[in-house]
Design a protein around this motif. Structure first.
Motif, PDB file in Angstrom:
ATOM      1  N   MET A  37       0.492  -1.265  -0.557  1.00  0.00           N
ATOM      2  CA  MET A  37       0.331   0.440   0.139  1.00  0.00           C
ATOM      3  C   MET A  37       1.299   1.142   0.013  1.00  0.00           C
ATOM      4  O   MET A  37       1.763   1.169   0.631  1.00  0.00           O
ATOM      5  CB  MET A  37      -0.966  -0.160   1.383  1.00  0.00           C
ATOM      6  CG  MET A  37      -1.839  -1.387   1.518  1.00  0.00           C
ATOM      7  SD  MET A  37      -3.045  -1.215   0.331  1.00  0.00           S
ATOM      8  CE  MET A  37      -3.677  -0.265   1.037  1.00  0.00           C
ATOM      9  N   ILE A  39      -0.896   4.651   0.577  1.00  0.00           N
ATOM     10  CA  ILE A  39      -1.295   5.009   0.921  1.00  0.00           C
ATOM     11  C   ILE A  39      -0.930   5.898   2.232  1.00  0.00           C
ATOM     12  O   ILE A  39      -1.043   6.887   2.818  1.00  0.00           O
ATOM     13  CB  ILE A  39      -2.743   4.926   1.362  1.00  0.00           C
ATOM     14  CG1 ILE A  39      -3.693   6.043   2.044  1.00  0.00           C
ATOM     15  CG2 ILE A  39      -2.828   3.807   2.728  1.00  0.00           C
ATOM     16  CD1 ILE A  39      -3.772   6.512   1.079  1.00  0.00           C
ATOM     17  N   GLU A  40       0.552   4.943   3.259  1.00  0.00           N
ATOM     18  CA  GLU A  40       0.644   5.055   5.026  1.00  0.00           C
ATOM     19  C   GLU A  40       1.485   6.314   4.146  1.00  0.00           C
ATOM     20  O   GLU A  40       1.444   7.807   5.046  1.00  0.00           O
ATOM     21  CB  GLU A  40       1.777   4.046   5.412  1.00  0.00           C
ATOM     22  CG  GLU A  40       1.682   4.312   6.499  1.00  0.00           C
ATOM     23  CD  GLU A  40       2.573   3.513   7.068  1.00  0.00           C
ATOM     24  OE1 GLU A  40       3.045   3.343   8.618  1.00  0.00           O
ATOM     25  OE2 GLU A  40       2.456   2.004   6.817  1.00  0.00           O
ATOM     26  N   LEU A  43      -0.024   9.613   3.248  1.00  0.00           N
ATOM     27  CA  LEU A  43      -1.121  10.500   3.924  1.00  0.00           C
ATOM     28  C   LEU A  43      -0.075  11.334   5.410  1.00  0.00           C
ATOM     29  O   LEU A  43       0.297  11.882   6.036  1.00  0.00           O
ATOM     30  CB  LEU A  43      -1.808   9.597   4.990  1.00  0.00           C
ATOM     31  CG  LEU A  43      -3.011   8.565   4.259  1.00  0.00           C
ATOM     32  CD1 LEU A  43      -3.503   7.689   5.568  1.00  0.00           C
ATOM     33  CD2 LEU A  43      -3.787   9.599   5.076  1.00  0.00           C
ATOM     34  N   TYR A  84      -5.824  12.705  11.076  1.00  0.00           N
ATOM     35  CA  TYR A  84      -5.279  11.415   9.981  1.00  0.00           C
ATOM     36  C   TYR A  84      -4.679  10.375  11.604  1.00  0.00           C
ATOM     37  O   TYR A  84      -3.815   9.219  10.611  1.00  0.00           O
ATOM     38  CB  TYR A  84      -3.901  12.006  10.032  1.00  0.00           C
ATOM     39  CG  TYR A  84      -3.404  13.257   8.448  1.00  0.00           C
ATOM     40  CD1 TYR A  84      -3.258  12.510   8.048  1.00  0.00           C
ATOM     41  CD2 TYR A  84      -4.365  13.991   8.559  1.00  0.00           C
ATOM     42  CE1 TYR A  84      -3.369  12.785   6.535  1.00  0.00           C
ATOM     43  CE2 TYR A  84      -4.495  14.902   7.006  1.00  0.00           C
ATOM     44  CZ  TYR A  84      -3.513  13.990   6.682  1.00  0.00           C
ATOM     45  OH  TYR A  84      -4.322  15.042   4.943  1.00  0.00           O
ATOM     46  N   SER A  87      -7.276   7.735  10.464  1.00  0.00           N
ATOM     47  CA  SER A  87      -6.719   6.849   8.644  1.00  0.00           C
ATOM     48  C   SER A  87      -5.797   6.035   8.903  1.00  0.00           C
ATOM     49  O   SER A  87      -5.858   5.495   8.693  1.00  0.00           O
ATOM     50  CB  SER A  87      -6.739   8.310   7.928  1.00  0.00           C
ATOM     51  OG  SER A  87      -7.744   9.539   7.842  1.00  0.00           O
ATOM     52  N   LEU A  88      -4.776   6.629  10.030  1.00  0.00           N
ATOM     53  CA  LEU A  88      -4.001   5.457  10.537  1.00  0.00           C
ATOM     54  C   LEU A  88      -4.282   4.728  11.086  1.00  0.00           C
ATOM     55  O   LEU A  88      -3.742   3.008  10.845  1.00  0.00           O
ATOM     56  CB  LEU A  88      -2.495   6.148  11.096  1.00  0.00           C
ATOM     57  CG  LEU A  88      -1.932   6.922   9.584  1.00  0.00           C
ATOM     58  CD1 LEU A  88      -0.552   7.587  10.610  1.00  0.00           C
ATOM     59  CD2 LEU A  88      -0.886   6.464   8.567  1.00  0.00           C
ATOM     60  N   LEU A  91      -5.569   1.700   8.390  1.00  0.00           N
ATOM     61  CA  LEU A  91      -4.861   1.288   8.043  1.00  0.00           C
ATOM     62  C   LEU A  91      -4.386   0.368   8.310  1.00  0.00           C
ATOM     63  O   LEU A  91      -4.001  -0.968   8.141  1.00  0.00           O
ATOM     64  CB  LEU A  91      -4.194   2.173   7.468  1.00  0.00           C
ATOM     65  CG  LEU A  91      -2.679   1.482   6.108  1.00  0.00           C
ATOM     66  CD1 LEU A  91      -3.418   1.578   5.210  1.00  0.00           C
ATOM     67  CD2 LEU A  91      -1.639   3.068   6.096  1.00  0.00           C
ATOM     68  N   TRP A  94      -6.189  -2.888   9.104  1.00  0.00           N
ATOM     69  CA  TRP A  94      -5.873  -3.845   7.661  1.00  0.00           C
ATOM     70  C   TRP A  94      -4.344  -4.374   7.510  1.00  0.00           C
ATOM     71  O   TRP A  94      -5.294  -5.630   6.851  1.00  0.00           O
ATOM     72  CB  TRP A  94      -6.204  -2.188   6.508  1.00  0.00           C
ATOM     73  CG  TRP A  94      -6.161  -3.527   5.009  1.00  0.00           C
ATOM     74  CD1 TRP A  94      -7.205  -3.948   4.344  1.00  0.00           C
ATOM     75  CD2 TRP A  94      -5.098  -3.492   4.313  1.00  0.00           C
ATOM     76  NE1 TRP A  94      -6.913  -4.812   3.432  1.00  0.00           N
ATOM     77  CE2 TRP A  94      -4.934  -4.491   3.016  1.00  0.00           C
ATOM     78  CE3 TRP A  94      -3.545  -2.714   4.527  1.00  0.00           C
ATOM     79  CZ2 TRP A  94      -4.222  -4.734   2.484  1.00  0.00           C
ATOM     80  CZ3 TRP A  94      -2.336  -3.364   3.846  1.00  0.00           C
ATOM     81  CH2 TRP A  94      -2.581  -4.279   2.957  1.00  0.00           C
ATOM     82  N   LYS A  95      -3.710  -3.477   8.286  1.00  0.00           N
ATOM     83  CA  LYS A  95      -2.219  -4.512   8.455  1.00  0.00           C
ATOM     84  C   LYS A  95      -2.679  -5.548   8.802  1.00  0.00           C
ATOM     85  O   LYS A  95      -2.018  -6.673   8.771  1.00  0.00           O
ATOM     86  CB  LYS A  95      -1.367  -3.310   8.718  1.00  0.00           C
ATOM     87  CG  LYS A  95      -0.719  -2.949   7.437  1.00  0.00           C
ATOM     88  CD  LYS A  95       0.540  -2.161   7.378  1.00  0.00           C
ATOM     89  CE  LYS A  95       0.944  -1.254   6.567  1.00  0.00           C
ATOM     90  NZ  LYS A  95       2.450  -0.836   7.346  1.00  0.00           N
TER      91      LYS A  95
END
Length: 105
Positions: A37, A39-40, A43, A84, A87-88, A91, A94-95
């Motif tokens: 990914m 996105i990290e 972000l 933020y 959002s993290l 993420l 998900w990980k």
């Protein structure tokens, strides 16, 4: 043409279970299969940019009102940080779920 190319790339490259040779092709396969990914880091960079922007904007408000300067400096950065971090956290969930799924197989 793009639809046919996308379908062929998926079935012949991404979904294919054969290991690929080369570091770049392996990265590309993982990237196209969404195993890696981006996105990290995106972000994190956008957080830094927006935090600096909010801080500089708050200094622009000193001439208007000292209270608005303090509120923008503190509450603006706190609100940005909370958004933020949320959002993290999504993420990271998900990980971790992905890691658990890999260990279950």
């Amino acid at each position: 043409l793009a639809i046919v190319g996308g379908i062929l790339a998926y079935f012949l490259f991404v979904k294919n279970d054969k290991p690929v040779e080369g570091k770049f092709l392996n990265w590309l396969k993982n990237f196209l299969a969404f195993k890696e990914m981006l996105i990290e880091p995106i972000l994190k960079v956008t957080y830094m940019i927006l935090a600096i922007f909010i801080t500089l904007t708050s200094f622009n408000l000193i001439s208007t009102s000292f209270v608005s300067f303090l509120l923008t400096l503190t509450l603006g950065n706190i609100f940005l940080r909370v958004v933020y971090e949320f959002s993290l956290i999504l993420l990271m969930i998900w990980k971790n779920t992905n890691d658990i799924n890999k260990k279950m197989k």
